[in-house]
Design a protein around this motif. Structure first.
Motif, PDB file in Angstrom:
ATOM      1  N   UNK A 133       1.032  76.598 -44.138  1.00 20.50           N
ATOM      2  CA  UNK A 133       1.155  75.674 -45.267  1.00 20.50           C
ATOM      3  C   UNK A 133       2.618  75.370 -45.580  1.00 20.50           C
ATOM      4  N   UNK A 134       3.461  76.367 -45.409  1.00 21.58           N
ATOM      5  CA  UNK A 134       4.891  76.146 -45.718  1.00 21.58           C
ATOM      6  C   UNK A 134       5.550  75.234 -44.708  1.00 21.58           C
ATOM      7  N   UNK A 135       5.166  75.390 -43.448  1.00 22.05           N
ATOM      8  CA  UNK A 135       5.728  74.535 -42.404  1.00 22.05           C
ATOM      9  C   UNK A 135       5.372  73.074 -42.686  1.00 22.05           C
ATOM     10  N   UNK A 136       4.173  72.879 -43.222  1.00 21.35           N
ATOM     11  CA  UNK A 136       3.754  71.510 -43.509  1.00 21.35           C
ATOM     12  C   UNK A 136       4.509  70.911 -44.683  1.00 21.35           C
ATOM     13  N   UNK A 137       5.026  71.774 -45.554  1.00 25.39           N
ATOM     14  CA  UNK A 137       5.654  71.248 -46.768  1.00 25.39           C
ATOM     15  C   UNK A 137       7.175  71.324 -46.784  1.00 25.39           C
ATOM     16  N   UNK A 138       7.721  72.154 -45.892  1.00 29.29           N
ATOM     17  CA  UNK A 138       9.172  72.383 -45.981  1.00 29.29           C
ATOM     18  C   UNK A 138       9.946  71.313 -45.214  1.00 29.29           C
ATOM     19  N   UNK A 139      11.108  71.004 -45.712  1.00 30.60           N
ATOM     20  CA  UNK A 139      12.019  70.114 -45.017  1.00 30.60           C
ATOM     21  C   UNK A 139      12.694  70.943 -43.919  1.00 30.60           C
ATOM     22  N   UNK A 140      12.735  70.440 -42.681  1.00 25.97           N
ATOM     23  CA  UNK A 140      13.337  71.230 -41.593  1.00 25.97           C
ATOM     24  C   UNK A 140      14.757  71.700 -41.909  1.00 25.97           C
ATOM     25  N   UNK A 141      15.488  70.897 -42.662  1.00 23.97           N
ATOM     26  CA  UNK A 141      16.871  71.278 -42.995  1.00 23.97           C
ATOM     27  C   UNK A 141      16.902  72.534 -43.859  1.00 23.97           C
ATOM     28  N   UNK A 142      15.955  72.588 -44.809  1.00 20.42           N
ATOM     29  CA  UNK A 142      15.895  73.754 -45.692  1.00 20.42           C
ATOM     30  C   UNK A 142      15.515  74.995 -44.884  1.00 20.42           C
ATOM     31  N   UNK A 143      14.587  74.804 -43.952  1.00 21.50           N
ATOM     32  CA  UNK A 143      14.146  75.938 -43.154  1.00 21.50           C
ATOM     33  C   UNK A 143      15.308  76.500 -42.327  1.00 21.50           C
ATOM     34  N   UNK A 209       6.786  77.905 -28.666  1.00 20.05           N
ATOM     35  CA  UNK A 209       6.456  78.948 -29.624  1.00 20.05           C
ATOM     36  C   UNK A 209       6.701  78.450 -31.045  1.00 20.05           C
ATOM     37  N   UNK A 210       5.666  78.198 -31.852  1.00 21.51           N
ATOM     38  CA  UNK A 210       4.245  78.268 -31.504  1.00 21.51           C
ATOM     39  C   UNK A 210       3.840  77.101 -30.607  1.00 21.51           C
ATOM     40  N   UNK A 211       2.670  77.232 -29.958  1.00 23.65           N
ATOM     41  CA  UNK A 211       2.284  76.222 -28.975  1.00 23.65           C
ATOM     42  C   UNK A 211       1.598  74.999 -29.577  1.00 23.65           C
ATOM     43  N   UNK A 212       2.270  74.339 -30.491  1.00 21.77           N
ATOM     44  CA  UNK A 212       1.782  73.073 -31.050  1.00 21.77           C
ATOM     45  C   UNK A 212       2.972  72.320 -31.618  1.00 21.77           C
ATOM     46  N   UNK A 213       2.734  71.032 -31.888  1.00 27.62           N
ATOM     47  CA  UNK A 213       3.813  70.176 -32.376  1.00 27.62           C
ATOM     48  C   UNK A 213       4.222  70.577 -33.797  1.00 27.62           C
ATOM     49  N   UNK A 214       5.532  70.563 -34.035  1.00 28.65           N
ATOM     50  CA  UNK A 214       6.042  70.896 -35.365  1.00 28.65           C
ATOM     51  C   UNK A 214       7.042  69.823 -35.802  1.00 28.65           C
ATOM     52  N   UNK A 215       6.999  69.459 -37.073  1.00 24.40           N
ATOM     53  CA  UNK A 215       7.876  68.411 -37.620  1.00 24.40           C
ATOM     54  C   UNK A 215       7.778  67.118 -36.801  1.00 24.40           C
ATOM     55  N   UNK A 216       6.595  66.876 -36.248  1.00 22.43           N
ATOM     56  CA  UNK A 216       6.377  65.637 -35.500  1.00 22.43           C
ATOM     57  C   UNK A 216       7.042  65.608 -34.126  1.00 22.43           C
TER      58      UNK A 216
END
Ligand code: DNO
Ligand code: MN
Length: 365
Positions: A133-143, A209-216
């Protein structure tokens, strides 16, 4: 199975070579020049420095992880040819010091991705954690900012220098599809694999890692089908994989045992570790013990044993236990425990096999 242990280098790791050599059955280090930016040719004097340090501790340096791929290669930009040339020069030098396997990955911008580096488990130990849920809501820059603050040491793939250019990097990937990434990977393989063959080096791609698309961003080394496709792009033992049970295992749909049987001739390097996947899609790194996570480590070691695995293996990540202060995922204690678990399983299967042979011998008398 030849056991190896990742080491980040003098002054860049809390674990020492003298500690590594005391872990039963460890013969070599898995290393890299972490201060050389992706795309640059590795300097020979620095390679030789690691070689002499490792040799002094009686450890080999057969496995390099990773020689990172410059973003321009993944993006398919015209400038990729220069970076591919540099990559070849590095391969040449690594072959000269006896390197046998080069691990790399083809993930856009990021290497592995987690939301917490020190998530506390029920027993008070901490480990790397991914909160969907956090990955879906967080801005990559903040992460990125948070991860760099939380870790004490610079982590591969998260070098502040590289990530400063995050906006530009994201813009560059705007229209890059999975198929584009496949064709850019194919271009890289067509250039690099014949060269690796000539230098007797096995290139071993690490799964995403993980084996799916992240941040598009597109990710392609994610499943058994996609690994099959990857291997068929260039059919050579030098075009191979680092089979990472933890990366692939964070998708419970991935059957690692089946992958070991199918890809057995193309796995020079195994990362063996466990993760616990929760129903909501979160996952936590755990001890190596099968019962502690979702990945069938027992079945995996059995599959390696049954297929006569003679490649290199490492415990990959571990938890942070016994108050150890270390690089996230890369402490001494839990990885050493992991190794002993892997040897325990391995030696038991070896004994069972011997037993069967004896039985057969008795029967045949
Ligand atoms: C994750 C780790 C990764 C790996 C790189 C390889 O499972 O093993 O950090 O080292 O992705 O390039
Ligand atoms: Mn791995």
């Amino acid at each position: 199975m030849k056991m190896v242990f990742r080491w980040f280098g003098e002054g860049n790791d809390t674990v020492t070579l003298n500690q590594i050599r005391q872990i039963p059955g460890v013969e070599g280090i898995v290393w890299a020049l972490h201060d050389v930016p992706a795309g640059e040719e590795w300097p020979m004097d620095k390679i030789l420095e690691i070689k002499s340090q490792a040799e002094l501790a009686g450890l080999h340096l057969d496995v390099v992880e990773s020689v990172n791929i410059h973003e321009d290669i993944k993006l398919g930009l015209p400038s990729r040819d220069q970076y591919i040339e540099n990559y070849k020069r590095t391969i040449e030098k690594l072959a000269q010091v006896g390197v046998k396997v080069i691990c790399y990955n083809f993930m856009p911008i990021f290497d592995w991705l987690r939301t917490d580096l020190y998530k506390e488990g029920p027993d008070g130990s901490t480990a790397l954690f991914y909160e969907k849920a956090r990955i879906h809501n967080i801005d990559p820059f903040d992460l990125v900012h948070q991860i760099n603050q939380d870790s004490q040491l610079t982590m591969p793939g998260w070098e502040p220098e590289r990530l400063k250019h995050l906006t530009t990097l994201f813009e560059a990937y705007t229209n890059v599809t999975e198929e584009d990434l496949w064709s850019n990977l194919e271009y890289f393989l067509n250039e690099i694999i014949p060269f690796a063959e000539a230098h007797d080096i096995r290139m071993a791609i690490h799964p995403d890692d993980p084996p799916w698309s992240i941040f598009g961003l597109p990710r392609i080394i994610t499943s058994q089908d996609n690994i099959r496709r990857f291997l068929s792009i260039y059919n050579s033992p030098n075009n191979s994989i680092t089979l990472c049970s933890g990366s692939l295992g964070s998708n419970p749909g991935n059957d690692i045992v089946s992958m070991i049987h199918e890809f057995k001739d193309r796995i020079p390097f195994a990362h063996i570790r466990n993760v616990k996947v929760f129903d909501n899609g979160d996952f936590m790194e755990t001890s190596h013990r099968t019962q502690d996570g979702t990945v069938d480590i027992t079945g995996i070691v059995q599959a390696y044993h049954d297929t006569g695995f003679t490649g290199y293996a490492r415990p990959d990540h571990g938890r942070h236990i016994w108050d150890e202060k270390c690089r996230p995922g890369y402490g001494l204690y839990d990885r050493a425990l992991g190794i002993m678990y892997l040897w325990g399983l391995w030696d038991a299967y070896a004994r069972i096999k011997e037993g069967n042979t004896l039985e057969e011998q008795v029967k045949s008398i």
